[in-house]
Design a protein around this motif. Sequence first.
Motif, short mmCIF file in Angstrom:
data_model
loop_
_atom_site.label_atom_id
_atom_site.label_comp_id
_atom_site.label_asym_id
_atom_site.label_seq_id
_atom_site.Cartn_x
_atom_site.Cartn_y
_atom_site.Cartn_z
N MET A 1 0.82 -1.20 0.00
CA MET A 1 0.00 0.00 0.00
C MET A 1 0.86 1.26 0.00
N TYR A 2 0.33 2.31 -0.59
CA TYR A 2 0.99 3.60 -0.63
C TYR A 2 0.10 4.64 0.05
N LEU A 3 0.74 5.60 0.71
CA LEU A 3 0.01 6.67 1.38
C LEU A 3 0.39 8.00 0.74
N ILE A 4 -0.61 8.72 0.24
CA ILE A 4 -0.41 10.04 -0.36
C ILE A 4 -1.08 11.06 0.54
N LEU A 5 -0.28 11.93 1.15
CA LEU A 5 -0.79 12.96 2.06
C LEU A 5 -0.84 14.31 1.35
N PHE A 6 -1.96 15.00 1.52
CA PHE A 6 -2.13 16.33 0.94
C PHE A 6 -2.16 17.39 2.04
N ASP A 7 -1.40 18.45 1.83
CA ASP A 7 -1.62 19.69 2.56
C ASP A 7 -2.93 20.29 2.04
N VAL A 8 -3.49 21.27 2.77
CA VAL A 8 -4.76 21.87 2.34
C VAL A 8 -4.54 23.27 1.75
N ASP A 9 -4.23 24.26 2.60
CA ASP A 9 -4.10 25.64 2.13
C ASP A 9 -2.90 25.78 1.19
N GLY A 10 -3.17 26.23 -0.02
CA GLY A 10 -2.10 26.41 -1.00
C GLY A 10 -1.79 25.17 -1.81
N THR A 11 -2.42 24.05 -1.46
CA THR A 11 -2.20 22.80 -2.20
C THR A 11 -3.50 22.28 -2.78
N LEU A 12 -4.50 22.07 -1.95
CA LEU A 12 -5.83 21.68 -2.44
C LEU A 12 -6.72 22.88 -2.69
N VAL A 13 -6.70 23.87 -1.78
CA VAL A 13 -7.58 25.03 -1.92
C VAL A 13 -6.79 26.33 -1.94
N ASP A 14 -7.30 27.29 -2.70
CA ASP A 14 -6.72 28.64 -2.78
C ASP A 14 -7.39 29.49 -1.70
N SER A 15 -6.74 29.59 -0.56
CA SER A 15 -7.34 30.23 0.61
C SER A 15 -6.67 31.55 0.97
N GLN A 16 -5.88 32.11 0.07
CA GLN A 16 -5.09 33.27 0.44
C GLN A 16 -5.93 34.45 0.89
N ASN A 17 -7.06 34.70 0.25
CA ASN A 17 -7.87 35.85 0.62
C ASN A 17 -8.50 35.69 2.00
N THR A 18 -8.98 34.49 2.30
CA THR A 18 -9.60 34.29 3.61
C THR A 18 -8.55 34.25 4.71
N ILE A 19 -7.36 33.74 4.41
CA ILE A 19 -6.28 33.75 5.40
C ILE A 19 -5.86 35.19 5.69
N LEU A 20 -5.70 35.99 4.66
CA LEU A 20 -5.31 37.38 4.86
C LEU A 20 -6.35 38.13 5.67
N HIS A 21 -7.63 37.86 5.42
CA HIS A 21 -8.68 38.51 6.20
C HIS A 21 -8.55 38.14 7.67
N GLY A 22 -8.34 36.88 7.96
CA GLY A 22 -8.20 36.45 9.34
C GLY A 22 -6.99 37.06 10.01
N LEU A 23 -5.87 37.14 9.28
CA LEU A 23 -4.67 37.76 9.84
C LEU A 23 -4.91 39.24 10.13
N GLU A 24 -5.59 39.92 9.23
CA GLU A 24 -5.90 41.33 9.45
C GLU A 24 -6.72 41.52 10.71
#
Length: 226
Positions: A1-24
């Motif tokens: 068996m093989y295991l493929i792990l995915f990151d989420v932000d910046g890999t599966l989803v484009d979340s830059q705008n919502t991340i920036l809002h939260g940081l602000e």
Amino acid sequence: MYLILFDVDGTLVDSQNTILHGLEVGFEAVGLEMPDRKTALSIVGRSLEEAFLDLVGPEQADNVPAMATAYRQAKISRRQQGLDLDPLYPGAREAVDRLHRRDEILLGIATGKAMRGVRHMFDNHDLHGRFATIQTADTSPSKPHPDMVHQAMAETAVAPEHTVMIGDTGFDMAMAKAAGAHALGVTWGYHDHSRLRENGADRIISSYSDLDEALGDILNFDKETI
């Protein structure tokens, strides 16, 4: 068996705008000036408190809990309003579904998000049932600590040499290598090619259309989909 792990932000989803809002929101909560966009996004992939600490420095460490709380409250409020609908990157769904159909592959998530953020993504994009293991900031130290990958491999009983971490940041690459796993970088996220390479990327791709070939080369398995 093989295991493929995915990151989420910046890999599966484009979340830059919502991340920036939260940081602000976090910076406004303690009266500090928000850093420039490139600097702010450079911490994507880290767990929330560590991300804020990276941005403000140890001299402002006392403000970090309040900043993280403000960020989380803003996220929860926006999701309740039906906002923060981060889109999948082109080809992400097809790649996940294609790999999920293969009997010899297990999929997983390893993210600095909280579990509620992962569930929100699953709900928005109908991704339930595809991932055999989900590792989040709720139960593991921040990347690049290897715990997320170690836990994922333990849960699925897959060896490090049969495990690949796919991510867009140097944190993802360093985490994978520290766990003895393979590291596959993607260029459509938050860290550039050189930073991915410096942190141990075995391969770097610029499109999901290149994913199957890269995985085949790294793991030496049959590239034909089932």
